[in-house]
Design an enzyme around this catalytic site. Structure first.
Site, mmCIF file in Angstrom:
data_model
loop_
_atom_site.group_PDB
_atom_site.id
_atom_site.type_symbol
_atom_site.label_atom_id
_atom_site.label_comp_id
_atom_site.label_asym_id
_atom_site.label_seq_id
_atom_site.Cartn_x
_atom_site.Cartn_y
_atom_site.Cartn_z
ATOM 1 N N GLU A 199 0.839 -1.189 0.000
ATOM 2 C CA GLU A 199 0.000 0.000 0.000
ATOM 3 C C GLU A 199 0.876 1.242 0.000
ATOM 4 O O GLU A 199 2.028 1.214 0.446
ATOM 5 C CB GLU A 199 -0.921 -0.024 1.235
ATOM 6 N N HIS A 247 -6.969 1.012 -14.612
ATOM 7 C CA HIS A 247 -7.827 1.988 -15.290
ATOM 8 C C HIS A 247 -7.677 3.399 -14.735
ATOM 9 O O HIS A 247 -8.168 4.353 -15.328
ATOM 10 C CB HIS A 247 -9.304 1.538 -15.236
#
Length: 340
Positions: A199, A247
């Site tokens: 992360e 995306h």
């Protein structure tokens, strides 16, 4: 497909429904029905609002099917509790706040985004830092974003974990895992697989706290990294997953991300990206097509792509045996391997 005038009117007025629901969630109207039915006066007192406007909102929620009505008393159906009450794990108020704070203001600028082929962050927030830098400046906004993504991901996670044999791998690293829903599901189904989440540093503290509060703080490690900068502590993890993230970026940046992951992977490792691709003829599906507009207004060149376009980028990054795996749920798996 041919539309009639009413279809167009319905599309244009759809925001009426969206704003009625997000307003009710913001005011936590539904919470007050947890113990039973209430009339408009009682609800108005609980949300500290005038009776007249409160009743207008209740009438709309009843007309839309969110509430039932018995005489003057409104009732929240039991089957709606799971996603409308704020103390429930599937509460959609996280998404409502994200819509009102970020998405709705950005979408107001869609005409300019189309004319200029550029995001509208500076026009809306007076700030052209990256989408994630703006999002991560407020811990409450981070929580909203990660929580609703976790809710969105649940059908995908159920399909992925039920159809893919994670036991063929010794270690699984999930990059950008939201609230850790996928690694938690893998932990429960495959107890012998080593697990970690990669992360961004800005979100790692939130994630560690979230995993710890659910009892997975020791089972699932959190490591900090950055897929764009190429800082990826993948080590010996032989299965890497990147969920619904490609995306967010322009195609050339997607290739950079894929190449960074490929270079950091051990030989013989497998990489999986999960996305909701456009049809190969770019005819839809509708949700993905609209999501591509959301990428336009909010990100630096983010765009939805077809499966053939994703596979071509996998090949450009160096992956072998690039292919599509279809699973139950809303996403497809795009798979590539680093040859031993």
């Amino acid at each position: 497909m041919t539309l009639n005038k009413q279809d167009v009117v319905n599309h244009m007025m759809g925001f009426f429904q969206a704003k009625a629901v997000t307003s009710a969630l913001s005011l936590k109207v539904f919470d007050h029905f947890k113990k039973g039915g209430l009339n408009a006066q009682q609800v108005a007192a609980k949300i500290a609002s005038p009776v007249r406007s409160t009743e207008q909102l209740l009438i709309a929620l009843h007309a839309m099917g969110y509430l039932q009505k018995e005489g003057d008393t409104y009732v929240l159906p039991e089957e709606h509790h799971a996603f409308l009450l704020s103390d429930q794990p599937l509460w959609l108020g996280w998404l409502g706040r994200h819509i009102d704070t970020f998405l709705y203001p950005l979408w107001e600028q869609l005409p300019e985004a189309v004319k200029t082929d550029s995001n509208q962050r500076e026009a809306v927030f007076g700030d052209n830092r990256s989408w994630f830098d703006i999002l991560y400046q407020n811990p409450d906004d981070v929580a909203d974003f990660q929580e609703f993504l976790g809710k969105f991901a649940q059908p995908f996670i159920e399909g992925f974990v039920s159809q893919y044999d994670f036991s063929q791998h010794r270690a699984f690293l999930d990059i950008g895992s939201g609230i850790g829903s996928l690694p938690i599901a893998v932990a429960n189904a495959f107890p012998d697989v080593k697990l970690a989440i990669c992360e961004l540093p800005q979100a790692s503290a939130f994630l560690r706290d979230k995993l710890g509060s659910q009892g997975y703080g020791e089972r699932i490690d959190v490591v900090e990294g950055d897929v764009i900068k190429g800082y990826l502590p993948i080590g010996d993890f032989d299965l890497i997953h990147l969920g619904w993230m490609l995306h967010d970026y322009a195609p050339d940046t997607q290739v950079t991300i894929l190449r960074n992951i490929y270079n950091a992977m051990p030989a013989g490792g497998r990489f999986i990206a999960s996305e909701t691709p456009l049809n190969d003829d770019k005819s839809g599906p509708e949700f993905t097509a609209l999501l591509s507009l959301n990428m336009l207004v909010s990100t630096d060149g983010g765009i939805e792509s077809s499966t053939s376009e994703y596979l071509e980028r996998f090949k450009q990054a160096g992956f072998s045996n690039a292919r599509i795996l279809e699973i139950p749920g809303p996403r497809m798996l795009i798979v590539g391997e680093k040859t031993a």
